[in-house]
Design a protein around this motif. Structure first.
Motif, PDB file in Angstrom:
ATOM      1  N   ASP A 417       0.694  -1.203  -0.038  1.00 41.01           N
ATOM      2  CA  ASP A 417      -0.056   0.059  -0.023  1.00 41.01           C
ATOM      3  C   ASP A 417       0.947   1.353   0.085  1.00 41.01           C
ATOM      4  OD1 ASP A 417      -2.559   0.805  -0.048  1.00 41.01           O
ATOM      5  OD2 ASP A 417      -2.526   1.581   1.987  1.00 41.01           O
ATOM      6  N   TYR A 420       2.291   1.661  -3.250  1.00 40.87           N
ATOM      7  CA  TYR A 420       1.026   2.108  -4.158  1.00 40.87           C
ATOM      8  C   TYR A 420       0.734   3.680  -4.109  1.00 40.87           C
ATOM      9  CZ  TYR A 420      -3.554   2.980  -6.127  1.00 40.87           C
ATOM     10  OH  TYR A 420      -4.558   3.545  -6.730  1.00 40.87           O
ATOM     11  N   LYS A 421       0.906   4.137  -2.827  1.00 46.73           N
ATOM     12  CA  LYS A 421       0.519   5.451  -2.523  1.00 46.73           C
ATOM     13  C   LYS A 421       1.568   6.356  -3.112  1.00 46.73           C
ATOM     14  CE  LYS A 421      -2.660   4.825   1.288  1.00 46.73           C
ATOM     15  NZ  LYS A 421      -2.371   4.545   2.549  1.00 46.73           N
ATOM     16  N   THR A 426       0.614  -0.811  -8.447  1.00 45.12           N
ATOM     17  CA  THR A 426      -0.128  -1.906  -7.414  1.00 45.12           C
ATOM     18  C   THR A 426       0.656  -3.341  -7.402  1.00 45.12           C
ATOM     19  OG1 THR A 426      -1.470  -2.978  -9.411  1.00 45.12           O
ATOM     20  CG2 THR A 426      -2.405  -0.968  -8.462  1.00 45.12           C
ATOM     21  N   PRO A 447      -9.535 -12.564   2.093  1.00 42.75           N
ATOM     22  CA  PRO A 447     -10.347 -11.505   1.466  1.00 42.75           C
ATOM     23  C   PRO A 447      -9.525 -10.378   1.400  1.00 42.75           C
ATOM     24  CG  PRO A 447     -10.412 -11.699   3.921  1.00 42.75           C
ATOM     25  CD  PRO A 447      -9.813 -12.703   3.437  1.00 42.75           C
ATOM     26  N   PHE A 448      -9.954  -9.431   0.683  1.00 40.41           N
ATOM     27  CA  PHE A 448      -9.419  -8.203   0.081  1.00 40.41           C
ATOM     28  C   PHE A 448      -9.295  -7.054   1.328  1.00 40.41           C
ATOM     29  CE2 PHE A 448      -8.727 -10.880  -3.235  1.00 40.41           C
ATOM     30  CZ  PHE A 448      -7.667 -10.258  -4.252  1.00 40.41           C
ATOM     31  N   ILE A 449      -9.027  -7.403   2.363  1.00 39.43           N
ATOM     32  CA  ILE A 449      -8.882  -6.489   3.617  1.00 39.43           C
ATOM     33  C   ILE A 449      -7.730  -5.907   3.610  1.00 39.43           C
ATOM     34  CG2 ILE A 449     -11.158  -7.082   4.687  1.00 39.43           C
ATOM     35  CD1 ILE A 449      -9.793  -8.667   6.532  1.00 39.43           C
ATOM     36  N   PRO A 451      -5.072  -3.832   2.174  1.00 37.62           N
ATOM     37  CA  PRO A 451      -4.854  -3.184   0.976  1.00 37.62           C
ATOM     38  C   PRO A 451      -3.439  -3.525   0.315  1.00 37.62           C
ATOM     39  CG  PRO A 451      -4.144  -1.737   2.875  1.00 37.62           C
ATOM     40  CD  PRO A 451      -4.523  -3.201   3.414  1.00 37.62           C
ATOM     41  N   GLN A 452      -3.584  -3.646  -1.130  1.00 35.27           N
ATOM     42  CA  GLN A 452      -2.495  -4.183  -1.975  1.00 35.27           C
ATOM     43  C   GLN A 452      -1.874  -5.214  -1.403  1.00 35.27           C
ATOM     44  OE1 GLN A 452      -2.462  -2.792  -4.881  1.00 35.27           O
ATOM     45  NE2 GLN A 452      -3.699  -1.288  -4.598  1.00 35.27           N
TER      46      GLN A 452
END
Ligand SMILES: Cc1ncc(COP(=O)(O)O)c(C=O)c1O
Lengths: 524, 371
Positions: A417, A420-421, A426, A447-449, A451-452
């Motif tokens: 993340d 990415y920021k 990504t 699960p996509f919790i 980030p990245q």
């Protein structure tokens, strides 16, 4: 856009100047040439026909096709070339450093075990044979059961489920049968799991008709005891949980979890599909579980997923043996036999008694290691993982959310993340670029919790040199992300297919998984 | 050629750095400037616009003069079509509204706007649901969920939307707090309405193996669950939001999207009740309260549903509060707990801990709540 020639891989330069083969090979149906054949069968000889007939007219009428199947028509050589070319266009487990497929346990599966499983002594067995003629394989099945009893502390195993998800379904069915026996199955309609347990732990019980309560992790990445207390009630049928979870974090309160669930009358099932970091270290029994399963195709070598057929080894405590699917393989001190006399059995979850090649390979793998060897497997897997963790965290923009500063078990779910920021690159871009250096990519981090998210699992198989190669590749991609993000965002550049539009993967009107569906959807 | 509108609220975010809670109104702007605040909105907008550079020749960018868009567009190498007029250094909410009206006439495909909750409100008041918008977060107050997570993501999402890769839209909340009250240490956020924004599920979550159900489908599954479980002798208070609205739609009842409605035996008793009316109906009766977290920050109480006052909550009782939300909505909180700010500290503490959230017909999650 990238260095055309590149520099040779060496002790100093660990980044491989890789390029994938590209054959531009059509789908096999498109190669079909009417009338072309791989084998031409000779005309049947009169004598033989007189003896046994023409081989077709004595088949039951309803079994004879009215029209031949619509298969591609090719010669042997064309078929061989076709599949060799395709094989060169993949990054198989035996070719690359496959630690980017976290949660999949991509360990090395020794070829000797494949040899055993392809020996004619084995392949010519038929599941309908009389048990007196298959004593050898029954002995292997029985002994693998004994091994897994030792490894888990539970009392009996079946190998009938042909994969982890099917084992979970079997667990849900056993939980149901258990509550039915006490007349409570209607009231107890909830299964509890956690967000970072495998998604099948929620999905398979839903197929059985259960409602799912999923516990979210706290800041430390673990489900809280108080959250479980909120979830349990007299409607609780059971708990299905992975530990360590997909974050690689081991839940030290697992004993308390099983206690709380038992207190309300629930059954506890342990998803040990991936037990690679805990063999000989912790067991299902001591953690208080009633049921568990192992994926032989992960922890016990016999290769994973598309690399080889799967087998979910399902174990239970004494109390639950009566619900196991039949037949059970047993031994009466003189012979091995099938026991179909299990009146409360949930019934079959698959034909016959399991995916036997996977059972044979796992047996052979365990035999070659012994109990000390198994423990060493886990110790090395954990060591490899924590070495990798340290190296990844040295990379700019990388983090390992939750449990900061703590060791992980066999895998880690990282986050890009920050990168990415700062760069707009990504996780998906990074994995695509890693392909340019010869590393297989993997995109499932459910699960996509986080980030990245990015999940790595080095297993015990990879050497330090190979882990260093992976890190060197990752480091290069990270440097590119900061210096020249475009090269990463437009990757892969050296793969078979460059950027593809993945959007169609989410669009049922555009995807086709069979040739017939393709013809229909593309109106050809 | 796709037409993209751009509105930059140049003064958004100025109050933040100097500790003022927002920059609405000329007096506060003057105060912020006096305290040495600098413009932050244009630089943050550039971050988003830069992501769109690859589409430079494939889109027509239409914007307002100077600091309201022209300058950042030029800085990123676009050749924007500039319309309208402003007084440099003196822009206000009226300019944003006028820009909306002018852009609406140009039949744009997407409106990108940079600002905060106040700007989102201006946009909502001027265009309602007519065009697809996307907020670049540059303001101080960020309760609305019309904003992308950060300017980069706004740019990326706009990019794939314009490329036709995102076809699904979602209705995102426009919320704003009363700045005057906020500055005095009192938060009262109101839900103003919904704007249509691209739904970046695939994009924000990365490539997935399966095809998760759409937001709408999930909402319907949740609504069906609530309806099937409805008890006969019990009032149902339906809080604001699109997730709760689906219940009313499925029952073929009138509803208020932003207000609180009351049901009994699946019939509408009254729409858009305030606290007093609610209490009159439910006092001493069995009632359940169906709510969904509001806004991008996951507030259960205290933002956008102030009708559900501490009195109402206490009357209903903690065990009769049913929380519903799609998994996507929960995941988008990135692990941050639900928040409660009912105005009654004791009650907030009581409601804290863990709550079961219905996320599908057969599915729920246990999620943390803090005050
Ligand atoms: C922890 C865990 N449980 C269950 C499964 C499901 O196993 P299978 O893929 O064999 O169905 C997996 C494999 O992906 C897993 O990692």
């Amino acid at each position: 856009m990238f260095e055309k020639g590149g520099t040779k891989m060496s002790r100093k330069n660990k980044v491989r100047n890789f390029h994938q083969a590209k054959w531009d090979e059509p789908v096999i149906f498109e190669l079909s040439n009417k009338g072309e054949r791989g084998i031409l069968f000779p005309e049947i000889e009169k004598e033989i026909e007189m003896d046994i007939g023409d081989g077709i007219s004595n088949l039951p009428k309803n079994m004879v096709r009215k029209q031949p199947p619509n298969l591609p028509e090719l010669s042997q050589m064309q078929v061989l070339k076709h599949y060799l070319r395709l094989s060169q266009q993949t990054l198989g487990a035996d070719l690359n450093v496959d630690i980017g497929q976290g949660t999949c346990t991509m360990k090395y599966s020794p070829k000797i075990n494949e040899k055993l499983a392809t020996s004619s002594k084995f392949t010519e067995l038929h599941p309908s044979q009389d048990e007196t003629t298959v004593q050898g394989i029954l002995e292997i099945i029985y002994k693998l059961d004994l091994f897994l009893r030792e490894i888990s502390g539970l009392d009996k195993f079946t190998f009938q489920p042909s994969g982890g998800s099917q084992a979970i379904f079997a667990i849900a069915s056993i939980v149901h049968a258990h509550h039915e026996a006490s007349g409570e199955s209607e009231k107890r309609d909830e299964i509890i799991t956690t967000m970072f347990s495998h998604p099948s732990d929620a999905a398979a019980p839903i197929v059985k008709g259960y409602k799912i309560i999923n516990i979210y992790p706290n800041e430390d990445g673990l489900p809280a005891v108080e959250a479980l207390e909120k979830a349990v009630s007299n409607r609780t049928a059971g708990l299905l949980i992975t530990n360590p979870e997909d974050t690689g974090i081991f839940n030290p309160k697992i004993r308390e979890f099983t206690r709380i669930v038992h207190e309300v009358g629930g059954v506890c099932g342990y998803d040990q599909a991936n037990a690679n970091g805990i063999l000989g270290i912790t067991r299902a029994k001591e953690a208080g579980f009633d049921l568990c399963f192992f994926n032989l195709h992960k922890t016990f070598s016999s290769p994973h997923g598309c690399g080889g057929p799967a087998a979910g080894a399902l174990g239970v405590t004494e109390e639950f043996i009566k619900y196991l699917p039949t037949p059970l393989v047993e031994f009466d001190e003189s012979k091995y036999f099938f026991n179909y006399d299990v009146p409360r059995s949930i019934g079959k979850v698959r034909a016959f008694y399991g995916v036997v090649p996977a059972i044979l390979k796992a047996y052979s793998w365990i035999m070659s290691l012994g109990s000390k060897g198994l423990r060493e497997v886990s110790e090395v897997a954990v060591l490899n993982n924590n070495y990798l963790l340290k190296k990844v965290l040295e990379l700019r923009g990388a983090s390992a959310p939750y449990a900061e500063g703590r060791h992980r078990i066999e895998q880690v779910r990282y986050s890009w993340d920050e990168l990415y920021k700062e760069t707009g690159v990504t996780t998906e871009d990074i994995t695509c670029r890693m392909v340019d250096f010869g590393f297989h990519m993997w995109s499932s981090h459910h699960p996509f919790i986080v980030p990245q998210p990015f999940t790595l699992e080095p297993t015990e198989s990879y050497s330090k040199a190979e882990i260093d190669e992976y890190i060197a590749g990752l480091k290069k991609v990270v440097e590119e992300a900061y210096e020249n993000p475009e090269i990463v965002k437009t990757a892969p550049h050296r793969s078979v297919v460059h950027k593809i539009d993945v959007d169609s993967l989410d669009d049922p009107t555009r995807w086709a998984i069979t040739w017939r569906a393709y013809l229909k959807k593309s109106k050809k | 050629m796709k037409k993209v509108g751009l509105i930059v609220n140049p003064i958004a975010g100025m109050g933040g750095k100097v500790g003022l809670k927002g920059t609405d109104g000329q007096a506060i702007l003057a105060e912020a400037k006096r305290m040495g605040a600098e413009q932050v909105s244009p630089q943050r907008t550039v971050k988003a616009l830069e992501r769109l550079i690859p589409l430079k020749n494939a889109i027509e960018l239409i914007t307002y003069p100077q600091e309201m868009g022209e300058e950042v567009a030029n800085q990123c190498g676009f050749n924007p079509k500039v319309i309208g007029s402003i007084t440099q250094g003196m822009t206000s909410s009226d300019d944003t509204k006028q820009a909306c009206k002018d852009l609406l006439k140009m039949k744009i495909d997407l409106l990108l706007f940079a600002g905060g909750d106040g700007t989102a409100r201006d946009i909502y008041n001027s265009i309602g649901n007519e065009i697809v918008v996307l907020g670049i977060p540059t303001g101080v107050k960020m309760h609305s969920s019309v904003f992308a997570y950060n300017p980069l993501r706004a740019g990326d999402l706009a990019m794939i939307y314009l490329q036709g890769k995102v076809k699904e839209l979602k209705e995102a909340e426009v919320m704003d707090v009363d700045e005057e009250a906020f500055r005095n240490g009192f938060v009262s956020a109101k839900l103003y309405g919904y704007l249509r924004v691209p739904f970046g599920r695939r994009y924000t979550q990365g490539l997935k193996a399966g095809s998760p159900p759409t937001e709408k489908y999930s909402q319907e599954a949740i609504a069906q669950k609530i309806i099937d479980d409805m008890e006969n002798d019990c009032f149902y208070i339906i809080g604001p939001g699109t997730t709760t609205r689906t219940i009313m739609e499925k029952l073929n009842l009138d509803f208020t999207l932003l207000g609180v409605d009351l049901l009994y035996r699946k019939k509408l008793i009254e729409e858009d009740l305030n606290e007093k009316k609610l209490m009159e109906h439910i006092k001493g009766k069995k009632a359940k309260l169906v709510i969904t977290p509001i806004g991008g920050q996951g507030f259960l109480f205290g933002r956008g549903n102030q009708q559900l006052s501490p009195n109402v909550i206490k009357e209903v009782g903690k065990d009769n509060i049913i929380v519903i939300a799609t998994s996507h909505k929960i995941n988008s909180l990135n692990g941050h707990p639900f928040l409660i700010d009912s105005g009654d500290t004791e009650l907030d503490r009581l409601l804290g801990g863990y709550v079961i959230v219905i996320t599908g017909y057969q599915e729920s999650v246990v999620y943390r709540v803090i005050s």
